[in-house]
Design a protein around this motif. Sequence first.
Motif, mmCIF file in Angstrom:
data_model
loop_
_atom_site.group_PDB
_atom_site.id
_atom_site.type_symbol
_atom_site.label_atom_id
_atom_site.label_comp_id
_atom_site.label_asym_id
_atom_site.label_seq_id
_atom_site.Cartn_x
_atom_site.Cartn_y
_atom_site.Cartn_z
ATOM 1 N N VAL A 1 0.801 -1.216 0.076
ATOM 2 C CA VAL A 1 -0.141 -0.007 -0.032
ATOM 3 C C VAL A 1 0.950 1.226 0.117
ATOM 4 O O VAL A 1 1.789 1.358 0.817
ATOM 5 N N THR A 2 0.745 1.815 -1.172
ATOM 6 C CA THR A 2 1.883 3.202 -1.192
ATOM 7 C C THR A 2 1.218 4.223 -0.549
ATOM 8 O O THR A 2 -0.008 4.492 -0.327
ATOM 9 N N SER A 3 2.120 5.345 -0.354
ATOM 10 C CA SER A 3 1.663 6.580 -0.153
ATOM 11 C C SER A 3 0.611 7.229 -0.864
ATOM 12 O O SER A 3 0.045 8.246 -0.791
ATOM 13 N N ALA A 4 0.382 6.808 -2.208
ATOM 14 C CA ALA A 4 -0.389 7.459 -3.093
ATOM 15 C C ALA A 4 -1.776 7.029 -2.881
ATOM 16 O O ALA A 4 -2.845 7.577 -3.478
ATOM 17 N N GLN A 5 -1.964 5.917 -2.028
ATOM 18 C CA GLN A 5 -3.502 5.543 -1.658
ATOM 19 C C GLN A 5 -3.905 6.358 -0.638
ATOM 20 O O GLN A 5 -3.316 6.509 0.437
ATOM 21 N N LYS A 6 -4.890 7.084 -0.922
ATOM 22 C CA LYS A 6 -5.335 8.381 -0.061
ATOM 23 C C LYS A 6 -5.971 7.966 1.015
ATOM 24 O O LYS A 6 -6.057 8.587 2.061
ATOM 25 N N ASN A 7 -6.880 6.788 0.902
ATOM 26 C CA ASN A 7 -7.645 6.323 2.070
ATOM 27 C C ASN A 7 -7.332 5.066 2.260
ATOM 28 O O ASN A 7 -8.334 3.876 1.908
ATOM 29 N N PRO A 8 -6.278 4.339 2.834
ATOM 30 C CA PRO A 8 -5.934 3.154 2.817
ATOM 31 C C PRO A 8 -6.493 2.234 4.163
ATOM 32 O O PRO A 8 -6.477 1.111 4.106
ATOM 33 N N THR A 9 -7.067 2.962 5.048
ATOM 34 C CA THR A 9 -7.594 2.327 6.282
ATOM 35 C C THR A 9 -8.935 1.409 5.794
ATOM 36 O O THR A 9 -9.820 1.719 5.099
ATOM 37 N N ALA A 10 -8.763 0.097 6.130
ATOM 38 C CA ALA A 10 -9.648 -0.791 5.572
ATOM 39 C C ALA A 10 -8.972 -2.100 5.994
ATOM 40 O O ALA A 10 -8.241 -2.452 6.544
ATOM 41 N N PHE A 11 -9.902 -3.146 5.609
ATOM 42 C CA PHE A 11 -9.781 -4.647 6.079
ATOM 43 C C PHE A 11 -9.207 -5.161 4.425
ATOM 44 O O PHE A 11 -10.083 -5.165 3.567
ATOM 45 N N TYR A 12 -8.065 -6.089 4.529
ATOM 46 C CA TYR A 12 -7.752 -6.291 3.238
ATOM 47 C C TYR A 12 -7.793 -7.956 3.291
ATOM 48 O O TYR A 12 -7.128 -8.582 4.260
ATOM 49 N N LEU A 13 -8.135 -8.543 2.240
ATOM 50 C CA LEU A 13 -8.316 -10.042 2.094
ATOM 51 C C LEU A 13 -7.601 -10.492 1.092
ATOM 52 O O LEU A 13 -7.676 -10.097 -0.134
ATOM 53 N N CYS A 14 -6.717 -11.752 1.198
ATOM 54 C CA CYS A 14 -6.010 -12.232 0.280
ATOM 55 C C CYS A 14 -6.747 -13.660 0.029
ATOM 56 O O CYS A 14 -7.355 -14.306 1.082
ATOM 57 N N ALA A 15 -6.752 -14.079 -1.037
ATOM 58 C CA ALA A 15 -7.555 -15.480 -1.481
ATOM 59 C C ALA A 15 -6.785 -16.017 -2.753
ATOM 60 O O ALA A 15 -5.797 -15.641 -3.137
ATOM 61 N N SER A 16 -6.838 -17.347 -2.695
ATOM 62 C CA SER A 16 -6.243 -18.097 -3.717
ATOM 63 C C SER A 16 -7.373 -18.977 -4.253
ATOM 64 O O SER A 16 -8.382 -19.471 -3.731
ATOM 65 N N SER A 17 -6.884 -19.594 -5.475
ATOM 66 C CA SER A 17 -7.824 -20.518 -6.284
ATOM 67 C C SER A 17 -7.236 -21.394 -7.305
ATOM 68 O O SER A 17 -6.339 -21.119 -7.761
ATOM 69 N N ILE A 18 -7.965 -22.698 -7.129
ATOM 70 C CA ILE A 18 -7.568 -23.425 -8.460
ATOM 71 C C ILE A 18 -8.519 -23.561 -9.509
ATOM 72 O O ILE A 18 -8.363 -24.364 -10.452
ATOM 73 N N GLY A 19 -9.543 -22.613 -9.373
ATOM 74 C CA GLY A 19 -10.300 -22.505 -10.410
ATOM 75 C C GLY A 19 -11.895 -22.868 -9.582
ATOM 76 O O GLY A 19 -11.767 -23.720 -8.837
ATOM 77 N N ARG A 20 -12.875 -21.929 -9.748
ATOM 78 C CA ARG A 20 -14.104 -22.158 -9.315
ATOM 79 C C ARG A 20 -14.076 -22.168 -7.884
ATOM 80 O O ARG A 20 -14.481 -23.163 -7.076
ATOM 81 N N GLY A 21 -13.831 -20.801 -7.598
ATOM 82 C CA GLY A 21 -14.280 -20.615 -5.942
ATOM 83 C C GLY A 21 -12.759 -20.393 -5.361
ATOM 84 O O GLY A 21 -11.632 -20.778 -5.608
ATOM 85 N N TYR A 22 -12.835 -19.553 -4.251
ATOM 86 C CA TYR A 22 -11.645 -19.134 -3.469
ATOM 87 C C TYR A 22 -11.514 -19.778 -2.123
ATOM 88 O O TYR A 22 -12.534 -20.101 -1.562
ATOM 89 N N THR A 23 -10.260 -19.871 -1.580
ATOM 90 C CA THR A 23 -9.994 -20.023 -0.252
ATOM 91 C C THR A 23 -9.439 -18.585 0.162
ATOM 92 O O THR A 23 -8.562 -18.215 -0.324
ATOM 93 N N PHE A 24 -9.838 -18.088 1.226
ATOM 94 C CA PHE A 24 -9.611 -16.830 1.715
ATOM 95 C C PHE A 24 -8.529 -17.048 3.080
ATOM 96 O O PHE A 24 -8.800 -17.934 3.632
ATOM 97 N N GLY A 25 -7.684 -15.887 3.093
ATOM 98 C CA GLY A 25 -6.949 -15.702 4.352
ATOM 99 C C GLY A 25 -7.874 -15.012 5.575
ATOM 100 O O GLY A 25 -9.035 -14.831 5.070
ATOM 101 N N SER A 26 -7.243 -14.798 6.767
ATOM 102 C CA SER A 26 -8.140 -14.375 7.675
ATOM 103 C C SER A 26 -8.201 -12.785 7.861
ATOM 104 O O SER A 26 -8.740 -12.094 8.458
ATOM 105 N N GLY A 27 -7.258 -12.234 6.705
ATOM 106 C CA GLY A 27 -7.491 -10.796 6.701
ATOM 107 C C GLY A 27 -6.147 -10.209 7.630
ATOM 108 O O GLY A 27 -5.856 -10.467 8.724
ATOM 109 N N THR A 28 -6.023 -8.720 6.958
ATOM 110 C CA THR A 28 -5.319 -7.565 7.559
ATOM 111 C C THR A 28 -6.109 -6.320 7.753
ATOM 112 O O THR A 28 -6.495 -5.830 6.785
ATOM 113 N N ARG A 29 -5.998 -6.031 8.861
ATOM 114 C CA ARG A 29 -6.787 -4.682 9.254
ATOM 115 C C ARG A 29 -5.775 -3.530 9.368
ATOM 116 O O ARG A 29 -4.797 -3.471 10.099
#
Lengths: 112, 110
Positions: free
Chosen positions: B78-106
């Motif tokens: 998240v760079t300094s160019a992002q003006k409003n970065p406060t949020a919950f960020y979710l990462c996911a992966s997939s082998i096709g047809r649906g995601y597995t999510f991580g538990s997030g970073t606030r």
Amino acid sequence: GNSVTQMEGPVTLSEEAFLTINCTYTATGYPSLFWYVQYPGEGLQLLLKATKADDKGSNKGFEATYRKETTSFHLEKGSVQVSDSAVYFCALWETNAGKSTFGDGTTLTVKP
Amino acid sequence: DGGITQSPKYLFRKEGQNVTLSCEQNLNHDAMYWYRQDPGQGLRLIYYSQIVNDFQKGDIAEGYSVSREKKESFPLTVTSAQKNPTAFYLCASSIGRGYTFGSGTRLTVV
């Protein structure tokens, strides 16, 4: 483009009530459809899925049927519990793009 | 057990700083994704990668950058160019047809 429209929330129910959360989609072809659940402060978890028309996905008492004729995938549960309180997301898988399109989520609160 | 690990769970950033969020998976999934979630909002796609050394912009890529040097890892900066970065960020992966999510970073800007 593809889109998913979910029933607006929040939804508040008493324990043991019947739950329906509506979901309709717009897509080319025949996408796979999903319901995910998100508990407070956590990531999303896959709840159930259906990959072709007339398939019924089910898990933990929740069910949803892939209806091609109405482009719908409504989530149902016969008797909700307080522990079902969460945000529910409907989604479709865009095969050509290799990613999903999500609805805006529906917040469910179940009161004892 | 296989899964996706996001770290840290909570992150505080001063205005003007860049920060990097980690996402690691041991599911052997080819594709990985980053989403942003604001309070009471749905998910918005930031970046995604379907193979190593390749990634595509999502709907809100401005102010963010990613790399995919290994199949297992997909860090988000998240760079300094992002003006409003406060949020919950979710990462996911997939082998096709649906995601597995991580538990997030606030992420919170202080």
